[in-house]
Design a protein around this motif. Structure first.
Motif, short mmCIF file in Angstrom:
data_model
loop_
_atom_site.label_atom_id
_atom_site.label_comp_id
_atom_site.label_asym_id
_atom_site.label_seq_id
_atom_site.Cartn_x
_atom_site.Cartn_y
_atom_site.Cartn_z
N GLU A 34 0.71 -1.28 -0.02
CA GLU A 34 0.11 -0.03 0.25
C GLU A 34 0.86 1.19 0.13
O GLU A 34 0.62 1.98 -0.68
N ASN A 35 1.79 1.00 0.78
CA ASN A 35 2.75 2.40 0.84
C ASN A 35 3.62 2.85 -0.50
O ASN A 35 3.65 3.74 -0.71
N SER A 71 1.33 4.36 -2.83
CA SER A 71 0.45 5.45 -2.11
C SER A 71 0.72 6.78 -3.03
O SER A 71 0.11 7.74 -2.96
#
Length: 227
Positions: free
Chosen positions: A167-168, A171
């Motif tokens: 997810e990061n 992002s």
């Protein structure tokens, strides 16, 4: 010797004709009779056989005839290749650092190539030692979702850690790393992207603190996986 008007010899008051006319008549009669008595069924059989032969030829010709619409292109042979996907459960059951690296790639939807896996394994080794790669259940020292902005937080299990790592990276803060992983064709190119990013303040010495030696596959304790 006397002869009659037909040229036959007259013997004892009786005329005797030559046999040629009689023989000729017999021959003609015999030929006519032969034609007349030829079985009609033989002729019908011949005709039927001929018709049957023509029918078979017609069927064979029809069977061999292929109609193609004008402008129809021949179908191209498909050369598509298929790659079997590795499911998260299979990786979780594996329980090694190699499985975790693949789990991050699967969570991010990036291609599961050897180059991507190699990059992840080298990166994990730079963040935590190979012998303790599951430290704080945070192999990449990721701050997102771990409760530690500096990357010193932890996750309940390595499963959550894989999710938040992907997810990061997606992002928007690491577009070059995301793009390199999406290509999946060079572990070195992706490493250069992470060096140039803000993931680590040291930037891994822009490669001077980065090892490309072969990686070791080490299993984490089952508890780190939540088992």
């Amino acid at each position: 010797m006397r002869r009659d008007r037909h040229g036959g010899a007259i013997r004892g008051g009786r005329s005797v004709r030559r046999p040629f006319g009689v023989l000729a008549a017999i021959a003609v009669f015999g030929l006519t009779a032969t034609v007349a008595v030829a079985p009609l069924t033989n002729l019908e059989t011949i005709r039927a056989a001929a018709a049957d032969g023509l029918a078979r030829d017609s069927v064979a010709a029809a069977a061999q005839r292929v109609s193609v619409e004008p402008g129809t292109e021949p179908a191209a042979l498909s050369t598509e290749s298929y790659v079997a996907s590795t499911g998260p459960e299979t990786l979780i059951d594996g329980g090694t650092n190699l499985d975790w690296a693949k789990l991050v790639i699967v969570e991010g939807g990036w291609p599961l190539t050897e180059e991507n896996v190699t990059f992840m394994m080298r990166w994990m080794r730079q963040e935590n030692g190979a012998d303790n790669w599951w430290n704080r259940n945070n192999p990449l020292n990721n701050g997102q979702g771990s409760g530690g902005g500096s990357g010193l937080g932890s996750y309940p299990t390595l499963v959550e850690a894989a999710y938040y790592a992907a997810e990061n990276l997606q992002s928007g803060r690491y577009p070059e790393v995301d793009a390199a992983l999406a290509r999946g064709d060079s572990a070195d190119a992706t490493a250069q992207a992470i060096w140039a990013s803000a993931w680590a303040s040291s930037h891994y010495g822009y490669g001077t603190h980065w090892s490309s030696r072969p990686y070791e596959v080490i299993e984490a304790p089952p508890s780190a996986w939540g088992r």
